[in-house]
Scaffold this motif. Structure first.
Motif, PDB file in Angstrom:
ATOM      1  N   ASP A 234      27.287  40.172  34.057  1.00 29.55           N
ATOM      2  CA  ASP A 234      27.912  41.197  35.201  1.00 29.55           C
ATOM      3  C   ASP A 234      29.029  41.964  34.206  1.00 29.55           C
ATOM      4  OD1 ASP A 234      26.553  40.254  37.331  1.00 29.55           O
ATOM      5  OD2 ASP A 234      28.302  39.243  38.184  1.00 29.55           O
TER       6      ASP A 234
ATOM      7  N   GLY B  72      29.038  29.305  29.821  1.00 33.19           N
ATOM      8  CA  GLY B  72      29.770  29.777  31.102  1.00 33.19           C
ATOM      9  C   GLY B  72      31.376  29.933  30.946  1.00 33.19           C
ATOM     10  N   PRO B  73      32.080  28.940  30.561  1.00 30.73           N
ATOM     11  CA  PRO B  73      33.503  29.060  30.711  1.00 30.73           C
ATOM     12  C   PRO B  73      34.004  30.251  29.883  1.00 30.73           C
ATOM     13  CG  PRO B  73      32.783  26.976  29.964  1.00 30.73           C
ATOM     14  CD  PRO B  73      31.611  27.810  29.862  1.00 30.73           C
ATOM     15  N   GLU B  74      33.696  30.732  28.662  1.00 30.49           N
ATOM     16  CA  GLU B  74      34.030  31.905  28.292  1.00 30.49           C
ATOM     17  C   GLU B  74      33.760  33.106  29.197  1.00 30.49           C
ATOM     18  OE1 GLU B  74      32.849  29.265  24.950  1.00 30.49           O
ATOM     19  OE2 GLU B  74      31.937  29.842  26.571  1.00 30.49           O
ATOM     20  N   TRP B  75      32.510  33.211  29.698  1.00 28.25           N
ATOM     21  CA  TRP B  75      32.319  34.377  30.565  1.00 28.25           C
ATOM     22  C   TRP B  75      33.340  34.241  31.884  1.00 28.25           C
ATOM     23  CZ3 TRP B  75      30.708  38.248  28.502  1.00 28.25           C
ATOM     24  CH2 TRP B  75      29.774  38.367  27.396  1.00 28.25           C
ATOM     25  N   GLU B  76      33.460  33.143  32.325  1.00 27.05           N
ATOM     26  CA  GLU B  76      34.558  33.151  33.518  1.00 27.05           C
ATOM     27  C   GLU B  76      35.882  33.542  32.926  1.00 27.05           C
ATOM     28  OE1 GLU B  76      34.537  29.062  34.813  1.00 27.05           O
ATOM     29  OE2 GLU B  76      32.241  28.956  35.106  1.00 27.05           O
ATOM     30  N   ARG B  77      36.342  33.229  31.989  1.00 26.81           N
ATOM     31  CA  ARG B  77      37.587  33.694  31.507  1.00 26.81           C
ATOM     32  C   ARG B  77      37.562  35.231  31.257  1.00 26.81           C
ATOM     33  NH1 ARG B  77      39.353  31.864  26.196  1.00 26.81           N
ATOM     34  NH2 ARG B  77      41.222  33.056  26.729  1.00 26.81           N
TER      35      ARG B  77
ATOM     36  N   THR C  99      35.700  37.368  32.752  1.00 30.38           N
ATOM     37  CA  THR C  99      35.720  37.722  34.094  1.00 30.38           C
ATOM     38  C   THR C  99      37.129  38.021  34.684  1.00 30.38           C
ATOM     39  OG1 THR C  99      33.246  37.576  34.319  1.00 30.38           O
ATOM     40  CG2 THR C  99      34.740  37.840  36.208  1.00 30.38           C
ATOM     41  N   ALA C 100      37.881  36.859  34.537  1.00 28.82           N
ATOM     42  CA  ALA C 100      39.245  36.708  35.165  1.00 28.82           C
ATOM     43  C   ALA C 100      40.084  37.596  34.408  1.00 28.82           C
ATOM     44  CB  ALA C 100      39.558  35.210  34.895  1.00 28.82           C
TER      45      ALA C 100
END
Length: 151
Positions: A11, A131-136, A138-139
């Motif tokens: 995204d 996943g965790p890096e992309w979540e960070r 994005t946040a």
């Protein structure tokens, strides 16, 4: 613009790549104003380009670049891209302020910068992050700014 590795399906990367298209298109408007020698149109086009460029580079730096720079493998590359953001801002300001002859150098630097991101950093991030890096990312990434001339 890159389309070979699929990183645009992430995204935030897809967003940045779409913004690159808008930025390049706005640069074309600025080019045509410079070629006509229309100072008023140059100011308007440079301002419109800046309204796209500044939120975009700020979002890259706040999210993707911040997380990537935590990895020593990416720190120097991210630092150089941030320096290019600063140089692009200065070059755009020079064109806006009347140095229309410097537009080709600005445009070349802009396109080279986008190429470095789309064909280097973005695919590398797609490989390096789970996943965790992309979540960070994005946040930390500010919501997309209003497009098409909004500020």
């Amino acid at each position: 613009m890159c389309s070979y590795c699929g990183c645009e399906s992430i995204d935030v990367i897809g967003r940045f790549m779409a913004e690159h298209v808008e930025i390049v298109n706005a640069s074309g408007v600025l080019r045509r104003a410079c070629e006509r020698g229309d100072a008023e149109a140059v100011v308007a086009a440079a301002d419109a380009l800046g309204r796209l460029l500044h939120p975009h580079t700020g979002a890259e730096e706040a999210g993707l670049f911040a997380v990537l720079s935590e990895d020593d493998e990416f720190t120097d590359h991210v630092r150089s891209l941030c320096a290019e953001h600063t140089s692009l801002d200065a070059a755009l300001a020079a064109v806006r302020d009347g140095d229309h002859a410097s537009f080709p150098a600005f445009d070349l630097a802009l396109r080279a910068h986008i190429d470095r991101e789309e064909n280097g950093l973005f695919p590398a991030a797609a490989i390096a992050f789970a996943g965790p890096e992309w979540e960070r990312v994005t946040a930390l990434t500010p919501v997309a700014a209003a497009r098409n001339g909004g500020a």
